[in-house]
Write an enzyme that holds these catalytic residues in place. Structure first.
Site, PDB file in Angstrom:
ATOM      1  N   TYR A   1      21.452 -10.665  24.190  1.00 25.89           N
ATOM      2  CA  TYR A   1      21.991  -9.605  23.331  1.00 25.89           C
ATOM      3  C   TYR A   1      23.347 -10.010  22.766  1.00 25.89           C
ATOM      4  O   TYR A   1      23.601  -9.888  21.567  1.00 25.89           O
ATOM      5  CB  TYR A   1      22.119  -8.314  24.138  1.00 25.89           C
ATOM      6  CG  TYR A   1      22.578  -7.111  23.333  1.00 25.89           C
ATOM      7  CD1 TYR A   1      21.667  -6.380  22.580  1.00 25.89           C
ATOM      8  CD2 TYR A   1      23.910  -6.704  23.346  1.00 25.89           C
ATOM      9  CE1 TYR A   1      22.069  -5.268  21.853  1.00 25.89           C
ATOM     10  CE2 TYR A   1      24.323  -5.603  22.625  1.00 25.89           C
ATOM     11  CZ  TYR A   1      23.400  -4.890  21.876  1.00 25.89           C
ATOM     12  OH  TYR A   1      23.814  -3.799  21.149  1.00 25.89           O
TER      13      TYR A   1
ATOM     14  N   LYS B   1      24.085 -10.640  18.772  1.00 26.18           N
ATOM     15  CA  LYS B   1      25.049  -9.780  18.079  1.00 26.18           C
ATOM     16  C   LYS B   1      26.230 -10.589  17.549  1.00 26.18           C
ATOM     17  O   LYS B   1      26.779 -10.284  16.484  1.00 26.18           O
ATOM     18  CB  LYS B   1      25.522  -8.658  19.005  1.00 26.18           C
ATOM     19  CG  LYS B   1      24.438  -7.638  19.341  1.00 26.18           C
ATOM     20  CD  LYS B   1      23.879  -6.969  18.096  1.00 26.18           C
ATOM     21  CE  LYS B   1      22.867  -5.890  18.437  1.00 26.18           C
ATOM     22  NZ  LYS B   1      22.333  -5.190  17.244  1.00 26.18           N
TER      23      LYS B   1
END
Length: 255
Positions: free
Chosen positions: A160, A164
């Site tokens: 993640y 991102k």
């Protein structure tokens, strides 16, 4: 001189706004706020029934089912949106996923899943949306995260955080590349937000206490607080803003 009429620049009347992951959480808040601000909203979500249910409660809204990691499907759906709505003015790249595991326990299939949705999916949607934006205009708002701008540390979430972080620089790169076309590209980087996405984290009261402790404002964000930042960046109020990442984080990144 700024006048009360300047507040009209925060409106998006008549514009077509596509929100991926629009059936719940931050995406739903964006759909609802953009509609109130005058946009014709397009609710895009993997869950066809949920997208249809949201759209049914908003005048003129269109629902579409889509897995953003499916390149062929993304092209087909964005073509269909443009055919039905006439054009695309705003894209909110909100669809996302996470697999919160220690790095040494993370399977390559899980890594690939997160990359496919969070990074490749955002690229595919931005690319297709831009092809349908009117000449000299358009706005893309990517949903980044404070985890794409910091090392985190409260729990392992490598795929993640990596995706991102990639989305942050994709935002900057597209902003520069598309500036000549009049398309602005920005991102919002929320802190932990009170949605179902963090449901597994809420199972640990101790972890939630630590999250509040590392946030200067001492609380989680609400979905509408993130949506208001999205509306600003999508609207003419941010007409000179591109390549920017706006943190909605209660001061987390200021430390």
């Amino acid at each position: 001189m700024t006048t009360p009429a300047s507040l009209d620049r925060f409106r998006v009347d008549g514009q077509v706004a596509v929100v991926t992951g629009g059936a719940n959480g931050i995406g739903l808040a964006c759909v609802q706020l953009l509609a109130v601000a005058g946009a014709r909203v397009v609710v895009v979500d993997r869950d066809a029934a949920a997208a249809a249910a949201v759209a049914s409660g908003i005048d003129g809204a269109l629902p579409f089912a889509l897995d953003v990691a499916d390149a062929a499907a993304v092209a087909q759906v964005f073509d269909a949106i443009a055919q039905q709505a006439g054009r695309i003015d705003i894209l909110v790249n909100n669809a996302g996923t996470a697999v919160r595991k220690p790095t040494q326990e993370l399977a390559i299939e899980e890594w690939n899943q997160v990359v496919a949705v969070n990074l490749t999916g955002a690229f595919l949607c931005a690319r297709e949306a831009a092809r349908h934006m009117p000449a000299g205009s358009g706005s893309v708002v990517n949903m980044a995260s404070i985890m794409g701008m910091s090392g985190g540390g409260l729990y392992p979430n490598i795929s993640y955080q990596t995706t991102k972080g990639g989305l942050v620089n994709m935002t900057r790169a597209l902003a520069v590349e598309w500036a000549g076309q009049g398309i602005r590209v920005n991102a919002v980087a929320p802190t932990w937000t009170r949605t179902g996405f963090i449901g597994p984290l809420e199972a640990s009261p101790a972890l939630m206490d630590r999250i509040r402790a590392v946030t200067p404002l001492g609380r989680l964000a609400e979905p509408d607080e993130v949506a208001h930042a999205v509306l600003f960046l999508a609207s003419a109020a941010a007409s000179m803003v591109t390549g920017h990442v706006l943190a909605v984080d209660g001061g987390f990144l200021a430390q």
